[in-house]
Design a protein around this motif. Structure first.
Motif, PDB file in Angstrom:
ATOM      1  N   ASP A 242      -0.596   4.929  13.495  1.00  0.00           N
ATOM      2  CA  ASP A 242      -1.171   5.316  12.199  1.00  0.00           C
ATOM      3  C   ASP A 242      -2.483   4.577  11.968  1.00  0.00           C
ATOM      4  O   ASP A 242      -2.490   3.352  11.812  1.00  0.00           O
ATOM      5  N   GLY A 243      -3.593   5.308  11.936  1.00  0.00           N
ATOM      6  CA  GLY A 243      -4.890   4.670  11.668  1.00  0.00           C
ATOM      7  C   GLY A 243      -5.662   4.319  12.932  1.00  0.00           C
ATOM      8  O   GLY A 243      -6.793   3.836  12.854  1.00  0.00           O
ATOM      9  N   VAL A 244      -5.054   4.553  14.117  1.00  0.00           N
ATOM     10  CA  VAL A 244      -5.765   4.281  15.378  1.00  0.00           C
ATOM     11  C   VAL A 244      -5.868   5.568  16.205  1.00  0.00           C
ATOM     12  O   VAL A 244      -6.964   6.046  16.481  1.00  0.00           O
ATOM     13  N   LEU A 245      -4.700   6.122  16.598  1.00  0.00           N
ATOM     14  CA  LEU A 245      -4.732   7.343  17.406  1.00  0.00           C
ATOM     15  C   LEU A 245      -4.823   8.591  16.534  1.00  0.00           C
ATOM     16  O   LEU A 245      -5.273   9.645  16.971  1.00  0.00           O
ATOM     17  N   ILE A 246      -4.357   8.459  15.283  1.00  0.00           N
ATOM     18  CA  ILE A 246      -4.392   9.605  14.357  1.00  0.00           C
ATOM     19  C   ILE A 246      -4.368   9.062  12.927  1.00  0.00           C
ATOM     20  O   ILE A 246      -3.807   7.993  12.686  1.00  0.00           O
ATOM     21  N   HIS A 247      -4.966   9.811  12.007  1.00  0.00           N
ATOM     22  CA  HIS A 247      -5.113   9.250  10.652  1.00  0.00           C
ATOM     23  C   HIS A 247      -3.959   9.584   9.710  1.00  0.00           C
ATOM     24  O   HIS A 247      -4.166   9.972   8.564  1.00  0.00           O
ATOM     25  N   THR A 248      -2.744   9.353  10.230  1.00  0.00           N
ATOM     26  CA  THR A 248      -1.558   9.495   9.398  1.00  0.00           C
ATOM     27  C   THR A 248      -1.465   8.368   8.369  1.00  0.00           C
ATOM     28  O   THR A 248      -0.622   8.427   7.475  1.00  0.00           O
ATOM     29  N   ASP A 249      -2.320   7.336   8.502  1.00  0.00           N
ATOM     30  CA  ASP A 249      -2.347   6.267   7.496  1.00  0.00           C
ATOM     31  C   ASP A 249      -2.648   6.862   6.117  1.00  0.00           C
ATOM     32  O   ASP A 249      -2.092   6.432   5.118  1.00  0.00           O
ATOM     33  N   GLU A 250      -3.502   7.891   6.066  1.00  0.00           N
ATOM     34  CA  GLU A 250      -3.827   8.526   4.788  1.00  0.00           C
ATOM     35  C   GLU A 250      -2.592   9.261   4.233  1.00  0.00           C
ATOM     36  O   GLU A 250      -2.362   9.273   3.019  1.00  0.00           O
ATOM     37  N   LEU A 251      -1.779   9.829   5.130  1.00  0.00           N
ATOM     38  CA  LEU A 251      -0.568  10.535   4.678  1.00  0.00           C
ATOM     39  C   LEU A 251       0.455   9.538   4.137  1.00  0.00           C
ATOM     40  O   LEU A 251       1.153   9.825   3.160  1.00  0.00           O
ATOM     41  N   HIS A 252       0.542   8.346   4.783  1.00  0.00           N
ATOM     42  CA  HIS A 252       1.412   7.287   4.226  1.00  0.00           C
ATOM     43  C   HIS A 252       0.945   6.972   2.808  1.00  0.00           C
ATOM     44  O   HIS A 252       1.757   6.882   1.885  1.00  0.00           O
ATOM     45  N   TYR A 253      -0.369   6.793   2.650  1.00  0.00           N
ATOM     46  CA  TYR A 253      -0.906   6.438   1.323  1.00  0.00           C
ATOM     47  C   TYR A 253      -0.555   7.523   0.295  1.00  0.00           C
ATOM     48  O   TYR A 253      -0.069   7.221  -0.798  1.00  0.00           O
ATOM     49  N   LEU A 254      -0.777   8.802   0.667  1.00  0.00           N
ATOM     50  CA  LEU A 254      -0.534   9.890  -0.288  1.00  0.00           C
ATOM     51  C   LEU A 254       0.951   9.979  -0.661  1.00  0.00           C
ATOM     52  O   LEU A 254       1.289  10.237  -1.817  1.00  0.00           O
ATOM     53  N   ALA A 255       1.828   9.746   0.335  1.00  0.00           N
ATOM     54  CA  ALA A 255       3.268   9.811   0.047  1.00  0.00           C
ATOM     55  C   ALA A 255       3.691   8.666  -0.877  1.00  0.00           C
ATOM     56  O   ALA A 255       4.459   8.864  -1.826  1.00  0.00           O
ATOM     57  N   TRP A 256       3.172   7.451  -0.636  1.00  0.00           N
ATOM     58  CA  TRP A 256       3.483   6.321  -1.538  1.00  0.00           C
ATOM     59  C   TRP A 256       2.886   6.555  -2.924  1.00  0.00           C
ATOM     60  O   TRP A 256       3.502   6.252  -3.943  1.00  0.00           O
ATOM     61  N   LYS A 257       1.676   7.100  -2.961  1.00  0.00           N
ATOM     62  CA  LYS A 257       1.001   7.354  -4.243  1.00  0.00           C
ATOM     63  C   LYS A 257       1.800   8.371  -5.068  1.00  0.00           C
ATOM     64  O   LYS A 257       1.938   8.226  -6.287  1.00  0.00           O
ATOM     65  N   GLY A 258       2.357   9.386  -4.383  1.00  0.00           N
ATOM     66  CA  GLY A 258       3.178  10.386  -5.073  1.00  0.00           C
ATOM     67  C   GLY A 258       4.388   9.734  -5.719  1.00  0.00           C
ATOM     68  O   GLY A 258       4.732  10.027  -6.873  1.00  0.00           O
ATOM     69  N   LEU A 259       5.030   8.816  -4.994  1.00  0.00           N
ATOM     70  CA  LEU A 259       6.191   8.107  -5.549  1.00  0.00           C
ATOM     71  C   LEU A 259       5.763   7.243  -6.731  1.00  0.00           C
ATOM     72  O   LEU A 259       6.404   7.257  -7.793  1.00  0.00           O
ATOM     73  N   ALA A 260       4.669   6.480  -6.531  1.00  0.00           N
ATOM     74  CA  ALA A 260       4.194   5.579  -7.597  1.00  0.00           C
ATOM     75  C   ALA A 260       3.851   6.369  -8.860  1.00  0.00           C
ATOM     76  O   ALA A 260       4.215   5.965  -9.971  1.00  0.00           O
ATOM     77  N   ASP A 261       3.191   7.510  -8.696  1.00  0.00           N
ATOM     78  CA  ASP A 261       2.828   8.342  -9.856  1.00  0.00           C
ATOM     79  C   ASP A 261       4.088   8.828 -10.578  1.00  0.00           C
ATOM     80  O   ASP A 261       4.152   8.834 -11.807  1.00  0.00           O
ATOM     81  N   ARG A 262       5.097   9.249  -9.801  1.00  0.00           N
ATOM     82  CA  ARG A 262       6.336   9.736 -10.430  1.00  0.00           C
ATOM     83  C   ARG A 262       7.005   8.630 -11.246  1.00  0.00           C
ATOM     84  O   ARG A 262       7.557   8.883 -12.322  1.00  0.00           O
ATOM     85  N   LEU A 263       6.910   7.389 -10.715  1.00  0.00           N
ATOM     86  CA  LEU A 263       7.542   6.259 -11.409  1.00  0.00           C
ATOM     87  C   LEU A 263       6.644   5.695 -12.519  1.00  0.00           C
ATOM     88  O   LEU A 263       7.068   4.815 -13.266  1.00  0.00           O
TER      89      LEU A 263
END
Ligand code: B16
Length: 219
Positions: free
Chosen positions: A10-31
């Motif tokens: 995540d963040g080296v071979l592919i930018h799934t780091d942004e997807l981690h961020y968006l998924a955590w942000k979705g949870l944080a917003d819901r809470l």
């Protein structure tokens, strides 16, 4: 003399780091919990449950372990739903040609990712075809900055850690690579923090660091 390179995912071979961020942000917003980009950066390379603690830093009340387990599961479901749309087209253009060239030059390549979802990502993107060994979150007990994931990757490559380089976008990942006794190569966030022995701005700069037989490199 470096013979193997161990890559974070995540963040080296592919930018799934942004997807981690968006998924955590979705949870944080819901809470209703504030969650900043800076907190998102601190989740890089950190285990799922440790990331959740960072997400809940500004929560107005404590949560039980059962609630935290449910939150982690909720985030992971959202993250995996995003991963299901991944394809080889999502791999940054310079990554596969660089991996291919490094293998042609005789370097052995491994994944060293703390993610339990790494297998799914490798399968959907086709990246697994360019790796000689895969160490991921399913085969370790201690997450970065502990060296276990990089030591496991080196073992799977059949190389001593001192003959391997560790490449990671997370400061925790660079700390893990250093603790494993590897040459450290930072990119992205960890390079901004000048955490590695080498701090790259582009993935294909690896080809300058790791030359072919008889060629002169930067090392
Ligand atoms: P999962 P890496 C790490 O992967 C991520 O950087 C980190 O944000 C994540 O929390 C961790 O994997 C666990 O991932 O929830 O998918 O099992 O950077 O080591 O490739």
């Amino acid at each position: 003399m470096i013979q193997g390179i161990c890559f974070d995912l995540d963040g080296v071979l592919i930018h799934t780091d942004e997807l981690h961020y968006l998924a955590w942000k979705g949870l944080a917003d819901r809470l209703g919990v504030p969650f900043s980009r800076e907190q998102g950066d601190r989740c890089r390379g950190v285990s799922r449950m440790d990331s959740l603690e960072i997400v809940l830093e500004q929560a107005g009340r404590p949560y039980s372990q059962a609630e935290k387990d449910a939150f982690a599961q909720e985030k992971n479901q959202a993250y995996r739903a995003m991963l299901s749309n991944l394809s080889p087209a999502d791999v940054p253009g310079e990554v596969v040609p660089t991996l291919k060239q490094l293998r042609q030059r005789g370097y052995r390549l491994a994944l060293a990712s703390g993610s339990k979802n790494a297998g799914l990502i490798l399968e959907r993107t086709g990246l697994g075809a360019w790796l000689d060994a895969v160490a991921d979150g399913t085969c370790i007990r201690r997450s970065k900055p502990d060296p276990e994931i990089f030591l496991t990757a080196a073992e799977l490559l059949g190389l001593p850690p001192s003959r391997c380089a560790a490449m990671d976008d997370a400061v925790a990942g660079i700390q893990a690579g250093r603790a494993a006794g590897m040459l450290t190569i930072a990119i992205g966030d960890s390079a901004v923090h000048r955490a590695g022995v080498y701090n790259l701005t582009r993935f294909d700069q690896l080809l300058e660091l790791f030359p072919g037989p008889g060629e002169e490199g930067a090392l």
